[in-house]
Design a protein around this motif. Structure first.
Motif, PDB file in Angstrom:
ATOM      1  N   UNK A 127       0.912   2.436   6.735  1.00 39.00           N
ATOM      2  CA  UNK A 127      -0.368   1.122   6.437  1.00 39.00           C
ATOM      3  C   UNK A 127      -0.263   0.458   7.098  1.00 39.00           C
ATOM      4  N   UNK A 128       0.628  -0.063   7.833  1.00 33.77           N
ATOM      5  CA  UNK A 128       0.116  -1.433   9.099  1.00 33.77           C
ATOM      6  C   UNK A 128      -0.237  -1.243   9.717  1.00 33.77           C
ATOM      7  N   UNK A 129      -0.837   0.505  10.459  1.00 34.34           N
ATOM      8  CA  UNK A 129      -2.212   1.286  11.203  1.00 34.34           C
ATOM      9  C   UNK A 129      -3.373   1.102  10.203  1.00 34.34           C
ATOM     10  N   UNK A 130      -3.183   0.545   8.707  1.00 29.35           N
ATOM     11  CA  UNK A 130      -4.351   1.066   8.388  1.00 29.35           C
ATOM     12  C   UNK A 130      -4.726   2.848   7.436  1.00 29.35           C
ATOM     13  N   UNK A 148       1.669   5.606  -4.407  1.00 32.22           N
ATOM     14  CA  UNK A 148       1.344   4.156  -5.139  1.00 32.22           C
ATOM     15  C   UNK A 148       2.628   3.889  -6.130  1.00 32.22           C
ATOM     16  N   UNK A 149       3.524   4.486  -6.994  1.00 34.39           N
ATOM     17  CA  UNK A 149       4.714   3.929  -7.638  1.00 34.39           C
ATOM     18  C   UNK A 149       6.296   3.865  -6.447  1.00 34.39           C
ATOM     19  N   UNK A 150       6.492   4.730  -5.581  1.00 39.34           N
ATOM     20  CA  UNK A 150       7.642   4.321  -4.788  1.00 39.34           C
ATOM     21  C   UNK A 150       7.489   3.265  -3.738  1.00 39.34           C
ATOM     22  N   UNK A 151       6.012   2.840  -2.736  1.00 40.77           N
ATOM     23  CA  UNK A 151       6.274   2.360  -1.764  1.00 40.77           C
ATOM     24  C   UNK A 151       4.988   1.593  -2.015  1.00 40.77           C
ATOM     25  N   UNK A 152       5.631   0.791  -2.850  1.00 44.57           N
ATOM     26  CA  UNK A 152       4.673  -0.132  -3.417  1.00 44.57           C
ATOM     27  C   UNK A 152       4.799  -1.207  -3.113  1.00 44.57           C
ATOM     28  N   UNK A 153       5.989  -1.669  -2.503  1.00 50.48           N
ATOM     29  CA  UNK A 153       6.631  -3.045  -1.760  1.00 50.48           C
ATOM     30  C   UNK A 153       6.127  -2.729  -0.241  1.00 50.48           C
ATOM     31  N   UNK A 154       6.298  -1.952   0.127  1.00 47.87           N
ATOM     32  CA  UNK A 154       5.686  -1.269   1.494  1.00 47.87           C
ATOM     33  C   UNK A 154       4.432  -1.240   1.686  1.00 47.87           C
ATOM     34  N   UNK A 155       3.328  -0.708   0.802  1.00 49.21           N
ATOM     35  CA  UNK A 155       1.626  -1.046   0.853  1.00 49.21           C
ATOM     36  C   UNK A 155       1.574  -2.149   1.019  1.00 49.21           C
ATOM     37  N   UNK A 157       3.190  -5.297   2.075  1.00 52.19           N
ATOM     38  CA  UNK A 157       3.120  -5.947   2.523  1.00 52.19           C
ATOM     39  C   UNK A 157       2.071  -5.491   3.862  1.00 52.19           C
ATOM     40  N   UNK A 158       1.956  -4.320   3.816  1.00 52.77           N
ATOM     41  CA  UNK A 158       1.366  -3.941   5.289  1.00 52.77           C
ATOM     42  C   UNK A 158      -0.477  -4.330   4.933  1.00 52.77           C
ATOM     43  N   UNK A 159      -0.692  -4.547   3.379  1.00 55.33           N
ATOM     44  CA  UNK A 159      -2.365  -5.243   3.396  1.00 55.33           C
ATOM     45  C   UNK A 159      -1.934  -6.306   3.279  1.00 55.33           C
ATOM     46  N   UNK A 160      -1.119  -7.319   3.865  1.00 58.93           N
ATOM     47  CA  UNK A 160      -1.004  -8.243   3.883  1.00 58.93           C
ATOM     48  C   UNK A 160      -0.694  -8.921   2.415  1.00 58.93           C
TER      49      UNK A 160
END
Length: 162
Positions: A127-130, A148-155, A157-160
């Protein structure tokens, strides 16, 4: 003229006797073969197995059968093998013995996705790589809604996001 049958032919009349009447039998003698079974050979007075509207015998779920199914499932037999061993259809096995086969009661379907730390770091780096959630889902072999459900926090953080 009772007992005489007349046959009419072309231009002639003749009389022939009627065939002899069959011997009189009682109702019970007609429908019972030996007094203990019906016309089809089924014993009289013994209950028949319960049947479904289609006419097939309905298997009754008993604690003994449930434990047998549970042991076979724990031994690693497939649904098809368990159904053949139990003498029932796979659909019946699934319908009546789902929880014995390791399923969650009341929750048929796939097992819930449980993310590991390695998967979380993979999603975070992608997600950080875009990469989009759809791209990450394809790479992980999951659906986009699951990502989207299980990795909401990671997504986020990576998208600001926070």
């Amino acid at each position: 003229m009772s007992g005489v049958r007349r046959q009419r032919g072309v231009g002639q009349k003749s009389e022939s006797p009627l065939p002899p009447a069959p011997p009189c039998v009682s109702f019970a003698e007609f429908f019972l073969t030996d007094g203990n079974s019906d016309l089809f050979g089924n014993p009289i007075g013994t209950p028949k197995a319960p049947q479904s509207p289609s006419g097939r015998a309905t298997p009754s779920k008993t604690p003994e059968r449930a434990s047998i199914v549970r042991r076979m499932a724990e031994a690693g037999l497939t649904r098809r093998q368990i159904a053949q061993e139990a003498g029932i259809a796979e659909s019946t096995l699934y319908q009546h013995y789902f929880s014995e086969m390791g399923g969650r009661a009341g929750c048929p379907g796939r097992r819930a996705h449980v993310p590991t730390n390695a998967q979380r770091s993979f999603v975070s780096s992608r997600a950080t790589a875009g990469a989009t959630a759809q791209t990450i889902a394809i790479e992980m072999g999951l659906s986009a809604p699951t990502v989207r459900k299980h990795y909401r926090d990671e997504l986020n953080r990576a998208h600001g996001g926070v």
